[in-house]
Design a protein around this motif. Structure first.
Motif, PDB file in Angstrom:
ATOM      1  N   PRO A 172     -12.429  79.892 -51.779  1.00  8.87           N
ATOM      2  CA  PRO A 172     -12.272  79.557 -50.364  1.00  8.87           C
ATOM      3  C   PRO A 172     -12.426  78.054 -50.110  1.00  8.87           C
ATOM      4  CG  PRO A 172     -14.402  80.574 -50.750  1.00  8.87           C
ATOM      5  CD  PRO A 172     -13.647  80.642 -52.037  1.00  8.87           C
ATOM      6  N   HIS A 173     -11.746  77.571 -49.086  1.00 10.40           N
ATOM      7  CA  HIS A 173     -11.820  76.169 -48.671  1.00 10.40           C
ATOM      8  C   HIS A 173     -11.921  76.117 -47.148  1.00 10.40           C
ATOM      9  CE1 HIS A 173      -9.844  76.100 -52.598  1.00 10.40           C
ATOM     10  NE2 HIS A 173     -10.536  74.982 -52.776  1.00 10.40           N
ATOM     11  N   THR A 174     -12.428  75.024 -46.619  1.00 10.96           N
ATOM     12  CA  THR A 174     -12.601  74.863 -45.181  1.00 10.96           C
ATOM     13  C   THR A 174     -11.842  73.636 -44.706  1.00 10.96           C
ATOM     14  OG1 THR A 174     -14.801  75.840 -45.307  1.00 10.96           O
ATOM     15  CG2 THR A 174     -14.298  74.534 -43.336  1.00 10.96           C
ATOM     16  N   TYR A 216      -0.357  75.589 -44.611  1.00  7.62           N
ATOM     17  CA  TYR A 216      -0.771  75.680 -46.010  1.00  7.62           C
ATOM     18  C   TYR A 216       0.483  75.948 -46.828  1.00  7.62           C
ATOM     19  CZ  TYR A 216      -2.437  77.765 -50.298  1.00  7.62           C
ATOM     20  OH  TYR A 216      -2.660  78.059 -51.611  1.00  7.62           O
ATOM     21  N   VAL A 217       0.739  75.088 -47.796  1.00  7.49           N
ATOM     22  CA  VAL A 217       1.906  75.254 -48.662  1.00  7.49           C
ATOM     23  C   VAL A 217       1.431  75.214 -50.099  1.00  7.49           C
ATOM     24  CG1 VAL A 217       4.130  74.317 -49.352  1.00  7.49           C
ATOM     25  CG2 VAL A 217       3.409  74.135 -46.977  1.00  7.49           C
ATOM     26  N   TYR A 218       1.660  76.265 -50.825  1.00  5.96           N
ATOM     27  CA  TYR A 218       1.292  76.322 -52.242  1.00  5.96           C
ATOM     28  C   TYR A 218       2.452  75.736 -53.043  1.00  5.96           C
ATOM     29  CZ  TYR A 218      -0.293  78.103 -56.712  1.00  5.96           C
ATOM     30  OH  TYR A 218      -0.727  78.203 -58.005  1.00  5.96           O
ATOM     31  N   ARG A 219       2.217  74.610 -53.731  1.00  6.45           N
ATOM     32  CA  ARG A 219       3.297  73.914 -54.439  1.00  6.45           C
ATOM     33  C   ARG A 219       3.137  73.899 -55.940  1.00  6.45           C
ATOM     34  NH1 ARG A 219       4.813  68.889 -50.508  1.00  6.45           N
ATOM     35  NH2 ARG A 219       4.554  70.052 -48.600  1.00  6.45           N
ATOM     36  N   TRP A 220       2.171  74.599 -56.497  1.00  3.06           N
ATOM     37  CA  TRP A 220       1.976  74.528 -57.944  1.00  3.06           C
ATOM     38  C   TRP A 220       2.312  75.814 -58.596  1.00  3.06           C
ATOM     39  CZ3 TRP A 220      -1.547  72.257 -54.574  1.00  3.06           C
ATOM     40  CH2 TRP A 220      -1.528  70.877 -54.594  1.00  3.06           C
TER      41      TRP A 220
END
Length: 48
Positions: A24-26, A44-48
């Motif tokens: 988790p992140h804040t 939020y964009v997951y690019r990996w």
């Protein structure tokens, strides 16, 4: 970062993080000064 501008800027990227570890992140958004602020959201964009 300072996002002050004499004119309106829409859809601007004001922060992009390095790759984060699993878990988790804040996200914290703070308006430290000034008269007005507009926040339209974040993405939020997951690019990996």
């Amino acid at each position: 970062m300072d996002t002050a501008s004499p004119k309106r800027v829409a859809d601007a990227v004001v922060y992009e993080s390095p790759r984060l570890g699993d878990g988790p992140h804040t996200v914290t958004i703070t308006k430290p000064s000034g008269t007005h602020a507009t926040f339209g959201g974040y993405e939020y964009v997951y690019r990996w």
